[in-house]
Motif scaffolding. Structure first.
Motif, mmCIF file in Angstrom:
data_model
loop_
_atom_site.group_PDB
_atom_site.id
_atom_site.type_symbol
_atom_site.label_atom_id
_atom_site.label_comp_id
_atom_site.label_asym_id
_atom_site.label_seq_id
_atom_site.Cartn_x
_atom_site.Cartn_y
_atom_site.Cartn_z
ATOM 1 N N ILE A 322 16.427 -11.584 23.123
ATOM 2 C CA ILE A 322 15.207 -11.062 22.495
ATOM 3 C C ILE A 322 14.741 -12.014 21.396
ATOM 4 C CG2 ILE A 322 14.200 -9.136 21.222
ATOM 5 C CD1 ILE A 322 16.235 -7.309 22.642
ATOM 6 N N CYS A 323 15.669 -12.579 20.641
ATOM 7 C CA CYS A 323 15.304 -13.590 19.644
ATOM 8 C C CYS A 323 14.616 -14.773 20.320
ATOM 9 C CB CYS A 323 16.538 -14.063 18.890
ATOM 10 S SG CYS A 323 17.273 -12.849 17.777
ATOM 11 N N ASP A 324 15.162 -15.231 21.436
ATOM 12 C CA ASP A 324 14.552 -16.335 22.183
ATOM 13 C C ASP A 324 13.134 -15.988 22.616
ATOM 14 O OD1 ASP A 324 16.865 -17.820 21.956
ATOM 15 O OD2 ASP A 324 17.563 -17.440 23.995
ATOM 16 N N THR A 325 12.923 -14.746 23.014
ATOM 17 C CA THR A 325 11.607 -14.330 23.478
ATOM 18 C C THR A 325 10.587 -14.419 22.352
ATOM 19 O OG1 THR A 325 12.682 -12.817 25.041
ATOM 20 C CG2 THR A 325 10.331 -12.508 24.653
ATOM 21 N N TYR A 326 10.963 -13.955 21.170
ATOM 22 C CA TYR A 326 10.056 -14.065 20.030
ATOM 23 C C TYR A 326 9.802 -15.530 19.679
ATOM 24 C CZ TYR A 326 9.350 -9.183 18.748
ATOM 25 O OH TYR A 326 8.923 -7.872 18.743
ATOM 26 N N ASP A 341 7.333 -12.755 10.805
ATOM 27 C CA ASP A 341 8.327 -13.520 10.053
ATOM 28 C C ASP A 341 9.535 -13.664 10.974
ATOM 29 O OD1 ASP A 341 10.490 -14.339 8.467
ATOM 30 O OD2 ASP A 341 9.784 -13.247 6.708
ATOM 31 N N LEU A 342 9.641 -14.821 11.618
ATOM 32 C CA LEU A 342 10.653 -14.976 12.662
ATOM 33 C C LEU A 342 12.077 -14.833 12.122
ATOM 34 C CD1 LEU A 342 9.137 -17.849 14.840
ATOM 35 C CD2 LEU A 342 9.318 -15.426 15.420
ATOM 36 N N ASP A 343 12.368 -15.415 10.984
ATOM 37 C CA ASP A 343 13.722 -15.284 10.435
ATOM 38 C C ASP A 343 14.080 -13.816 10.215
ATOM 39 O OD1 ASP A 343 14.130 -17.965 10.509
ATOM 40 O OD2 ASP A 343 14.131 -18.293 8.342
ATOM 41 N N ALA A 344 13.137 -13.055 9.663
ATOM 42 C CA ALA A 344 13.383 -11.636 9.425
ATOM 43 C C ALA A 344 13.544 -10.890 10.750
ATOM 44 C CB ALA A 344 12.239 -11.032 8.615
ATOM 45 N N LYS A 345 12.774 -11.295 11.753
ATOM 46 C CA LYS A 345 12.864 -10.641 13.067
ATOM 47 C C LYS A 345 14.222 -10.913 13.708
ATOM 48 C CE LYS A 345 10.135 -8.593 14.730
ATOM 49 N NZ LYS A 345 9.924 -7.120 14.741
ATOM 50 N N SER A 347 17.030 -11.547 12.202
ATOM 51 C CA SER A 347 18.025 -10.760 11.472
ATOM 52 C C SER A 347 17.967 -9.291 11.874
ATOM 53 C CB SER A 347 17.801 -10.897 9.955
ATOM 54 O OG SER A 347 18.112 -12.201 9.510
ATOM 55 N N GLU A 348 16.762 -8.777 12.044
ATOM 56 C CA GLU A 348 16.596 -7.377 12.442
ATOM 57 C C GLU A 348 17.213 -7.124 13.817
ATOM 58 O OE1 GLU A 348 12.986 -4.225 13.573
ATOM 59 O OE2 GLU A 348 12.573 -6.373 13.368
ATOM 60 N N ILE A 349 16.970 -8.028 14.736
ATOM 61 C CA ILE A 349 17.466 -7.858 16.104
ATOM 62 C C ILE A 349 18.993 -7.880 16.132
ATOM 63 C CG2 ILE A 349 17.581 -8.966 18.374
ATOM 64 C CD1 ILE A 349 14.624 -9.911 17.772
ATOM 65 N N TYR A 350 19.595 -8.881 15.507
ATOM 66 C CA TYR A 350 21.063 -8.968 15.516
ATOM 67 C C TYR A 350 21.698 -7.794 14.771
ATOM 68 C CZ TYR A 350 21.270 -13.633 17.601
ATOM 69 O OH TYR A 350 21.184 -14.696 18.478
ATOM 70 N N THR A 351 21.108 -7.409 13.656
ATOM 71 C CA THR A 351 21.686 -6.309 12.890
ATOM 72 C C THR A 351 21.620 -5.008 13.672
ATOM 73 O OG1 THR A 351 21.085 -7.383 10.803
ATOM 74 C CG2 THR A 351 21.561 -5.024 10.721
ATOM 75 N N THR A 352 20.528 -4.787 14.389
ATOM 76 C CA THR A 352 20.380 -3.566 15.185
ATOM 77 C C THR A 352 21.426 -3.503 16.288
ATOM 78 O OG1 THR A 352 17.995 -3.435 14.758
ATOM 79 C CG2 THR A 352 18.838 -2.255 16.693
ATOM 80 N N LEU A 353 21.619 -4.592 16.998
ATOM 81 C CA LEU A 353 22.502 -4.570 18.158
ATOM 82 C C LEU A 353 23.974 -4.765 17.809
ATOM 83 C CD1 LEU A 353 20.033 -6.406 20.469
ATOM 84 C CD2 LEU A 353 21.254 -4.356 21.172
ATOM 85 N N GLY A 355 25.250 -4.607 14.377
ATOM 86 C CA GLY A 355 25.686 -3.964 13.143
ATOM 87 C C GLY A 355 25.885 -4.931 11.997
ATOM 88 N N VAL A 356 25.716 -6.230 12.264
ATOM 89 C CA VAL A 356 25.809 -7.268 11.223
ATOM 90 C C VAL A 356 24.708 -8.294 11.472
ATOM 91 C CG1 VAL A 356 28.300 -7.001 10.910
ATOM 92 C CG2 VAL A 356 27.447 -8.637 12.581
ATOM 93 N N ASP A 357 24.319 -9.000 10.424
ATOM 94 C CA ASP A 357 23.255 -10.002 10.542
ATOM 95 C C ASP A 357 23.844 -11.312 11.057
ATOM 96 O OD1 ASP A 357 21.075 -11.618 10.422
ATOM 97 O OD2 ASP A 357 20.741 -11.414 8.269
ATOM 98 N N PHE A 358 24.018 -11.399 12.358
ATOM 99 C CA PHE A 358 24.630 -12.587 12.965
ATOM 100 C C PHE A 358 23.736 -13.817 12.830
ATOM 101 C CE2 PHE A 358 25.630 -15.289 16.674
ATOM 102 C CZ PHE A 358 26.968 -15.522 16.425
ATOM 103 N N TYR A 359 22.454 -13.643 12.604
ATOM 104 C CA TYR A 359 21.562 -14.800 12.488
ATOM 105 C C TYR A 359 22.002 -15.714 11.348
ATOM 106 C CZ TYR A 359 17.390 -17.630 11.819
ATOM 107 O OH TYR A 359 16.520 -18.697 11.673
#
Length: 375
Positions: A322-326, A341-345, A347-353, A355-359
């Motif tokens: 999903i990050c790649d798609t954005y 804001d791609l960086d924020a997006k 972080s949001e995606i990884y944290t949602t899936l 549970g941690v901000d893997f970005y």
């Protein structure tokens, strides 16, 4: 008189026994009384997995093991704390499987009960699984393999399927059924709701772009059955399908990873190229041996070369995909994604899936979404 008294005592005792037996029947364990059905219903629940298999699992699952890449979806569903066994793949954490890094301490302490292959040949230590006796097994293998493993071990097996998919019913159902099995359905539903939100957002941004205004895109150096250079590509590439973009590899009529040749890439001469930086050594060697050819390609001449973390590795990393798609969307359609804001997006995606901000972990490791140069 004594005999009459004795008879009375026996009669009273018999009545008491009958009453006790009747009472016991009302609260008898499953299989012994008239309320068996209610007892069994309370002890188990039925979960329909991604293959449509109806699987009876304990009503309160406390432990789980995984086969194939099932642990990925256990994490997505928020049930990682219930894992008591995983696979060799999980005990060897890698950045190309973010969930293994996010929970590396957990996986390091779990026994490995299979080699963990998602699509290739796998092996499962059924005896070890039976000794560990998890309440349920989560498997990404075929429906037939799920049936066989369940029959051999006597442990309920929930099957998931999601290869090279991002926003599909298979993905939603796989997360949902794992959550239902593990009792983390609220968390799983929140994740699925966010997936659907991102899906709607991406489609809305790109739905009205005329075909004539869509640039041609080539995805190269993808990994499948080993590392590939420029000529390894993907038809039916999920991020490009989501964006309604023009993937030149779709002209082959194939539906997954394929090998093409340099001549074919030259004939396509794509406007944009997204390449796997993990295979830069292979690509640099090819570039050095064919410099004139590559320098004449439109994407090379116009500087439309980009790298992103590729998302298929022993199954599909939905988060990275999903990050790649954005990233691709913002690169080829900058006006449509100007407010993101791609960086924020990311972080949001990884944290949602996860549970941690893997970005942040990716950035620290030098993995990111950026322009690429061979000069």
């Amino acid at each position: 008189m004594k005999r009459m008294r004795a008879f009375g005592v026996v009669a009273i005792a018999a009545c008491l026994c009958a009453c006790l037996l009747a009472f016991a029947g009302c609260s008898a364990p499953a299989g012994t009384g008239s309320s068996d059905g209610a007892q069994d219903a309370a002890a188990t629940k039925t979960v329909v997995d991604a293959y449509g298999r109806s699987v009876e699992v304990p009503a309160d699952v406390q432990s789980a093991a995984t086969v194939g890449s099932g642990a990925r979806f256990v994490v997505y569903a928020g049930g990682q704390d219930k894992l008591i066994a995983a696979t060799e793949m999980e005990t060897e954490p890698a950045l190309n499987r973010p969930y293994t890094i996010a929970y590396k301490d957990l996986f390091a302490n779990l026994p490995a009960t299979s080699n963990g292959n998602h699509l290739l040949d796998t092996n499962v230590n059924e005896e070890q699984l039976m000794e560990l006796a998890p309440d349920v097994i989560i498997s990404s293998r075929s429906a037939e393999e799920c049936d066989s493993l369940q029959a051999d071990t006597g442990i309920p097996v929930i099957g998931i399927t999601y290869q090279n998919q991002l926003f599909t019913d298979n993905v939603y159902t796989s997360i949902t059924c794992v959550g239902e099995a593990l009792g983390t359905q609220d968390h799983a539903q929140e994740v699925v709701s966010k997936l659907k939100e991102w899906d709607a957002d991406l489609k809305a941004r790109t739905a009205d772009i005329p075909d004539a205004d869509k640039p041609s895109v080539y995805v190269g150096a993808v990994n499948y059955k080993g590392a590939k250079s420029f000529t390894g590509t993907y038809a039916n590439y999920a991020p490009l399908v989501e964006l309604g973009a023009k993937n030149v590899a779709d002209e082959t009529g194939q539906k997954a990873a394929i090998d093409v040749d340099l001549e074919q890439i030259g004939n396509w001469d794509p406007d944009f190229m997204f390449l796997n930086a993990g295979n830069m050594d292979l690509m640099k060697a090819d570039y050095a041996n064919n410099k004139a050819f590559f320098d004449d390609l439109k994407a090379f001449k116009e500087g439309h070369l980009y790298t992103q973390p590729f998302f298929n590795f022993n199954g599909t990393n939905i988060d990275t995909g999903i990050c790649d798609t954005y990233f691709i969307g913002a690169t080829i359609y900058p006006d449509k994604f100007a407010d993101v804001d791609l960086d924020a997006k990311y972080s949001e995606i990884y944290t949602t899936l996860l549970g941690v901000d893997f970005y942040q972990t990716m950035k620290n490791a030098g993995m990111g979404f950026t322009a690429l140069s061979f000069s």
